[in-house]
Design a protein around this motif. Structure first.
Motif, PDB file in Angstrom:
ATOM      1  N   VAL A   1       0.844  -1.204   0.000  1.00 40.02           N
ATOM      2  CA  VAL A   1       0.000   0.000   0.000  1.00 40.02           C
ATOM      3  C   VAL A   1       0.878   1.252   0.000  1.00 40.02           C
ATOM      4  N   ALA A   2       1.940   1.231   0.776  1.00 35.66           N
ATOM      5  CA  ALA A   2       2.841   2.374   0.832  1.00 35.66           C
ATOM      6  C   ALA A   2       3.466   2.656  -0.526  1.00 35.66           C
ATOM      7  N   GLU A   3       3.875   1.599  -1.210  1.00 44.22           N
ATOM      8  CA  GLU A   3       4.464   1.757  -2.547  1.00 44.22           C
ATOM      9  C   GLU A   3       3.446   2.337  -3.526  1.00 44.22           C
ATOM     10  N   ARG A   4       2.224   1.845  -3.473  1.00 45.23           N
ATOM     11  CA  ARG A   4       1.173   2.339  -4.377  1.00 45.23           C
ATOM     12  C   ARG A   4       0.860   3.812  -4.109  1.00 45.23           C
ATOM     13  N   GLN A   5       0.912   4.199  -2.845  1.00 44.95           N
ATOM     14  CA  GLN A   5       0.559   5.573  -2.479  1.00 44.95           C
ATOM     15  C   GLN A   5       1.760   6.520  -2.545  1.00 44.95           C
ATOM     16  N   GLY A   6       2.964   5.970  -2.586  1.00 42.49           N
ATOM     17  CA  GLY A   6       4.162   6.809  -2.600  1.00 42.49           C
ATOM     18  C   GLY A   6       4.440   7.454  -1.263  1.00 42.49           C
ATOM     19  N   VAL A   7       4.128   6.720  -0.183  1.00 40.29           N
ATOM     20  CA  VAL A   7       4.344   7.229   1.174  1.00 40.29           C
ATOM     21  C   VAL A   7       5.066   6.153   1.983  1.00 40.29           C
ATOM     22  N   THR A   8       5.348   6.445   3.255  1.00 40.94           N
ATOM     23  CA  THR A   8       6.024   5.467   4.111  1.00 40.94           C
ATOM     24  C   THR A   8       5.011   4.500   4.713  1.00 40.94           C
ATOM     25  N   THR A   9       5.519   3.357   5.196  1.00 43.60           N
ATOM     26  CA  THR A   9       4.621   2.402   5.848  1.00 43.60           C
ATOM     27  C   THR A   9       4.015   3.006   7.110  1.00 43.60           C
ATOM     28  N   ALA A  10       4.784   3.830   7.826  1.00 39.83           N
ATOM     29  CA  ALA A  10       4.248   4.483   9.023  1.00 39.83           C
ATOM     30  C   ALA A  10       3.080   5.396   8.660  1.00 39.83           C
ATOM     31  N   GLN A  11       3.219   6.135   7.567  1.00 40.30           N
ATOM     32  CA  GLN A  11       2.135   7.017   7.137  1.00 40.30           C
ATOM     33  C   GLN A  11       0.887   6.238   6.752  1.00 40.30           C
TER      34      GLN A  11
ATOM     35  N   ARG B   1      11.133  12.154  11.580  1.00 44.06           N
ATOM     36  CA  ARG B   1      10.033  11.202  11.753  1.00 44.06           C
ATOM     37  C   ARG B   1       8.802  11.880  12.342  1.00 44.06           C
ATOM     38  N   ILE B   2       9.037  12.796  13.260  1.00 45.06           N
ATOM     39  CA  ILE B   2       7.922  13.545  13.842  1.00 45.06           C
ATOM     40  C   ILE B   2       7.162  14.266  12.741  1.00 45.06           C
ATOM     41  N   ALA B   3       7.897  14.927  11.841  1.00 43.04           N
ATOM     42  CA  ALA B   3       7.255  15.668  10.752  1.00 43.04           C
ATOM     43  C   ALA B   3       6.539  14.718   9.794  1.00 43.04           C
ATOM     44  N   ALA B   4       7.160  13.573   9.498  1.00 38.60           N
ATOM     45  CA  ALA B   4       6.546  12.620   8.567  1.00 38.60           C
ATOM     46  C   ALA B   4       5.264  12.024   9.141  1.00 38.60           C
ATOM     47  N   ASN B   5       5.239  11.811  10.461  1.00 40.54           N
ATOM     48  CA  ASN B   5       4.088  11.159  11.090  1.00 40.54           C
ATOM     49  C   ASN B   5       2.806  11.989  11.059  1.00 40.54           C
ATOM     50  N   ILE B   6       2.940  13.294  10.902  1.00 39.31           N
ATOM     51  CA  ILE B   6       1.723  14.116  10.818  1.00 39.31           C
ATOM     52  C   ILE B   6       1.365  14.429   9.358  1.00 39.31           C
ATOM     53  N   ASP B   7       2.222  14.007   8.450  1.00 45.08           N
ATOM     54  CA  ASP B   7       1.990  14.265   7.022  1.00 45.08           C
ATOM     55  C   ASP B   7       1.104  13.160   6.440  1.00 45.08           C
ATOM     56  N   VAL B   8      -0.129  13.102   6.930  1.00 41.98           N
ATOM     57  CA  VAL B   8      -1.051  12.038   6.511  1.00 41.98           C
ATOM     58  C   VAL B   8      -2.344  12.597   5.911  1.00 41.98           C
ATOM     59  N   TRP B   9      -2.321  13.872   5.579  1.00 41.66           N
ATOM     60  CA  TRP B   9      -3.546  14.522   5.113  1.00 41.66           C
ATOM     61  C   TRP B   9      -3.576  14.717   3.605  1.00 41.66           C
ATOM     62  N   ASN B  10      -2.490  14.383   2.928  1.00 40.02           N
ATOM     63  CA  ASN B  10      -2.409  14.648   1.490  1.00 40.02           C
ATOM     64  C   ASN B  10      -2.697  13.418   0.623  1.00 40.02           C
ATOM     65  N   PHE B  11      -3.134  12.337   1.241  1.00 41.70           N
ATOM     66  CA  PHE B  11      -3.508  11.161   0.464  1.00 41.70           C
ATOM     67  C   PHE B  11      -4.669  10.457   1.168  1.00 41.70           C
ATOM     68  N   THR B  12      -5.398   9.665   0.419  1.00 42.47           N
ATOM     69  CA  THR B  12      -6.541   8.920   0.954  1.00 42.47           C
ATOM     70  C   THR B  12      -6.420   7.459   0.543  1.00 42.47           C
ATOM     71  N   LEU B  13      -6.603   6.568   1.475  1.00 47.29           N
ATOM     72  CA  LEU B  13      -6.570   5.141   1.168  1.00 47.29           C
ATOM     73  C   LEU B  13      -7.868   4.742   0.476  1.00 47.29           C
ATOM     74  N   THR B  14      -7.753   3.934  -0.562  1.00 48.73           N
ATOM     75  CA  THR B  14      -8.944   3.481  -1.295  1.00 48.73           C
ATOM     76  C   THR B  14      -9.716   2.460  -0.459  1.00 48.73           C
ATOM     77  N   ASP B  15     -10.947   2.189  -0.858  1.00 54.08           N
ATOM     78  CA  ASP B  15     -11.748   1.178  -0.160  1.00 54.08           C
ATOM     79  C   ASP B  15     -11.046  -0.178  -0.177  1.00 54.08           C
ATOM     80  N   THR B  16     -10.410  -0.488  -1.295  1.00 52.09           N
ATOM     81  CA  THR B  16      -9.692  -1.757  -1.409  1.00 52.09           C
ATOM     82  C   THR B  16      -8.513  -1.814  -0.450  1.00 52.09           C
ATOM     83  N   GLU B  17      -7.776  -0.716  -0.371  1.00 51.80           N
ATOM     84  CA  GLU B  17      -6.628  -0.654   0.543  1.00 51.80           C
ATOM     85  C   GLU B  17      -7.080  -0.727   1.994  1.00 51.80           C
TER      86      GLU B  17
END
Length: 318
Positions: free
Chosen positions: A242-252, A274-290
């Motif tokens: 999922v991280a690879e498909r979204q272009g984000v980290t596994t933590a995100q 890491r602190i900055a990356a952990n709050i950077d979760v608002w610019n993508f949305t997981l699909t229903d399948t994901e």
């Protein structure tokens, strides 16, 4: 989606906070400042973490640096097990406020549904003959009534619990004049606590997920002490895909999976990147399948990282 949730008491609580458990005092002040600089407005600590002074210093430094007001930061702390008695709730909340150098906290939680007997306010895990000095007479309803007073006194804007079972929550909700606004529990893709989620939703109790990344730092201790194998959540093949498909980290991915369900998360880190990356979760949305794929990762109790080792206590959460 909204970056905050409105609690049952009407208070707005940010969905992403900085967890401060096991963050050393000499590092946590800078971590708190880095988090607030990165956009966090929610800081989670506890009397038991022995770092409230350092957390408070980080908040104060940031407020002075930016000219922001105290109301900009949502601060959570918790009642220690040694304060689970009449008069103990107010005593230990005031001690926490003194350490934090704050006039109030935004949320005060009962840390564990178990009291302990201690002769020293700094002895947070009192031992007698090699065993924890547990108070088997702790009255959770009486403690909750004391918690309600803290809100009435204005020392806490909202009140809640942590590590409570559904049975314990039901007992509190049945008598509460002010019901719990929040339940903080271990919750992540490998341990999704669906029954707890359903109960809390039906009672308008928000859930804060601690260890949202599976608490990789706790893995070795849990395996050694409890002989409990902890799966490596951040390296799970589904999470990586999922991280690879979204272009984000596994933590995100793991954090987005929870906040997308309206769950509050408090990832812990003292590393600014890491602190900055952990709050950077608002610019993508997981699909229903994901989302469905991530829901399928639930391992039930075998997926948990935190075990409390007090099986002989009737109120022990696990």
């Amino acid at each position: 989606m909204d970056k905050a949730i409105t609690l049952s008491c009407g208070v707005s609580m940010p969905l992403v906070g900085l967890g401060c458990w096991e963050s050393p005092p000499d590092q946590v002040t800078q971590a708190v400042e880095a988090a607030l600089d990165a956009g966090y407005r929610h800081i989670d600590t506890a009397y038991n973490y022995l770092n409230e002074e350092a957390v408070g210093a980080g908040i104060r430094n940031w407020l002075e640096k930016t000219g922001k007001s105290r109301g900009e930061v949502f601060v959570v702390t918790k009642l220690p097990m040694i304060g689970m008695y009449e008069g103990g709730v107010e005593k230990f909340l005031k001690k926490s406020l003194e350490k934090l150098q704050l006039g109030y906290v935004d949320l005060y939680l009962i840390h564990l549904p178990i009291g302990m007997k201690s002769k020293d306010d700094n002895d947070i895990f009192p031992m007698v003959d090699g065993q924890l000095s547990v108070d088997f007479a702790t009255d959770l309803i009486a403690v909750w009534k004391e918690m309600e007073k803290m809100k009435t006194l204005g020392l806490a804007k909202s009140i809640g619990v942590s590590n409570f079972s559904i049975k314990q929550l039901r007992k509190i909700c049945a008598v509460a004049k002010i019901p719990p606004s929040v339940q903080q529990v271990e919750l992540h893709a490998h341990f999704q606590q669906r029954d707890m989620q359903e109960f809390c939703k039906s009672h308008n109790i928000a859930i804060t997920a601690y260890a949202p990344l599976g608490s990789p730092g706790r893995k070795q201790m849990t395996q050694l002490r409890f002989k409990h194998e902890v799966p490596e959540l951040l390296e799970d093949p589904v999470v990586r895909l999922v991280a690879e498909r979204q272009g984000v980290t596994t933590a995100q991915v793991l954090l987005r999976f929870l906040v997308q369900q309206g769950l509050i998360v408090i990832p812990k880190s003292v590393t600014p990147s890491r602190i900055a990356a952990n709050i950077d979760v608002w610019n993508f949305t997981l699909t229903d399948t994901e989302m469905a794929a991530l829901r399928s990762l639930d391992k039930g109790p075998s997926g948990r990282s935190f075990l409390f080792g007090m099986k002989d206590h009737p109120e022990c959460p696990a």
